[in-house]
Design a protein around this motif. Structure first.
Motif, short mmCIF file in Angstrom:
data_model
loop_
_atom_site.label_atom_id
_atom_site.label_comp_id
_atom_site.label_asym_id
_atom_site.label_seq_id
_atom_site.Cartn_x
_atom_site.Cartn_y
_atom_site.Cartn_z
N SER A 121 3.90 13.72 -9.82
CA SER A 121 5.07 14.59 -9.99
C SER A 121 5.58 14.55 -11.42
CB SER A 121 6.19 14.16 -9.04
OG SER A 121 5.80 14.35 -7.71
N LEU A 122 5.63 13.38 -11.99
CA LEU A 122 6.09 13.24 -13.36
C LEU A 122 5.18 13.99 -14.33
CD1 LEU A 122 8.09 11.98 -15.33
CD2 LEU A 122 6.65 9.94 -15.39
N LYS A 123 3.88 13.91 -14.07
CA LYS A 123 2.93 14.62 -14.93
C LYS A 123 3.16 16.13 -14.84
CE LYS A 123 -1.99 15.04 -15.87
NZ LYS A 123 -3.34 14.67 -15.47
N ARG A 124 3.35 16.65 -13.61
CA ARG A 124 3.62 18.08 -13.44
C ARG A 124 4.92 18.48 -14.13
NH1 ARG A 124 1.92 16.96 -8.26
NH2 ARG A 124 4.06 17.00 -7.47
N LEU A 125 5.95 17.64 -13.99
CA LEU A 125 7.23 17.95 -14.63
C LEU A 125 7.11 17.96 -16.15
CD1 LEU A 125 9.68 15.88 -12.42
CD2 LEU A 125 9.57 18.37 -12.62
N LYS A 126 6.36 17.03 -16.70
CA LYS A 126 6.17 17.00 -18.15
C LYS A 126 5.40 18.23 -18.62
CE LYS A 126 6.43 12.06 -19.06
NZ LYS A 126 5.69 10.87 -19.51
N GLU A 127 4.37 18.61 -17.85
CA GLU A 127 3.61 19.81 -18.22
C GLU A 127 4.49 21.05 -18.16
OE1 GLU A 127 0.33 19.70 -15.50
OE2 GLU A 127 -0.77 18.22 -16.69
N ALA A 128 5.34 21.15 -17.13
CA ALA A 128 6.25 22.29 -17.00
C ALA A 128 7.26 22.29 -18.15
CB ALA A 128 6.97 22.24 -15.65
N ASN B 3 0.83 -1.21 0.00
CA ASN B 3 0.00 0.00 0.00
C ASN B 3 0.86 1.25 0.00
OD1 ASN B 3 -2.50 -1.26 -0.10
ND2 ASN B 3 -2.67 -1.41 2.12
N ARG B 4 1.95 1.24 0.79
CA ARG B 4 2.87 2.39 0.80
C ARG B 4 3.52 2.56 -0.57
NH1 ARG B 4 4.32 0.24 5.81
NH2 ARG B 4 6.30 -0.51 4.98
N LEU B 5 3.90 1.45 -1.20
CA LEU B 5 4.48 1.54 -2.54
C LEU B 5 3.48 2.10 -3.54
CD1 LEU B 5 6.52 -1.78 -2.99
CD2 LEU B 5 7.40 0.52 -2.62
N GLU B 6 2.23 1.70 -3.42
CA GLU B 6 1.19 2.20 -4.32
C GLU B 6 0.98 3.70 -4.13
OE1 GLU B 6 -1.62 2.24 -7.31
OE2 GLU B 6 -0.24 0.64 -6.77
N GLU B 7 0.99 4.15 -2.87
CA GLU B 7 0.86 5.58 -2.60
C GLU B 7 2.05 6.35 -3.17
OE1 GLU B 7 0.45 5.94 1.62
OE2 GLU B 7 -1.54 5.02 1.64
N ARG B 8 3.24 5.80 -2.98
CA ARG B 8 4.45 6.45 -3.51
C ARG B 8 4.40 6.50 -5.03
NH1 ARG B 8 9.62 3.72 -1.53
NH2 ARG B 8 8.70 4.32 0.46
N ARG B 9 3.92 5.42 -5.65
CA ARG B 9 3.81 5.39 -7.11
C ARG B 9 2.84 6.46 -7.58
NH1 ARG B 9 0.88 3.92 -11.28
NH2 ARG B 9 -0.89 3.27 -10.06
#
Length: 83
Positions: free
Chosen positions: A56-63, A44-50
């Motif tokens: 974050s990756l989506k925000r970075l790609k948009e930026a 569950n922690r891994l899923e939350e981290r994912r």
């Protein structure tokens, strides 16, 4: 008839197939349950981290796309000024 042909050490394997005493079996069950709970908690922690990483990756790609879009506009302006 087959039993008489089998080697004598097979009786140990037959005993291993028999259920263990109830006391130790319930202890094993409790340990297995605790291990499964710990593994599920970890997953569950891994899923939350994912999920966080994907966001974050989506925000970075948009930026990046926004900067590249602005960068190409700036390049076009500076190129047109030279002409």
């Amino acid at each position: 008839m087959l039993k008489s042909i089998r080697p004598a050490h097979d009786s140990a394997f037959e005993e291993a197939d028999q259920p263990a005493e109830q006391g130790s079996n319930s202890m094993d069950d409790a340990l297995n349950f605790a291990q499964v709970k710990a593994e599920l908690s970890y997953l569950n922690r891994l899923e939350e981290r994912r999920g966080t990483n994907v966001a974050s990756l989506k925000r970075l790609k948009e930026a990046r796309d926004a900067l590249l879009g602005k960068g190409s506009e700036v390049a076009e302006i500076s190129t047109s000024r030279r002409l």
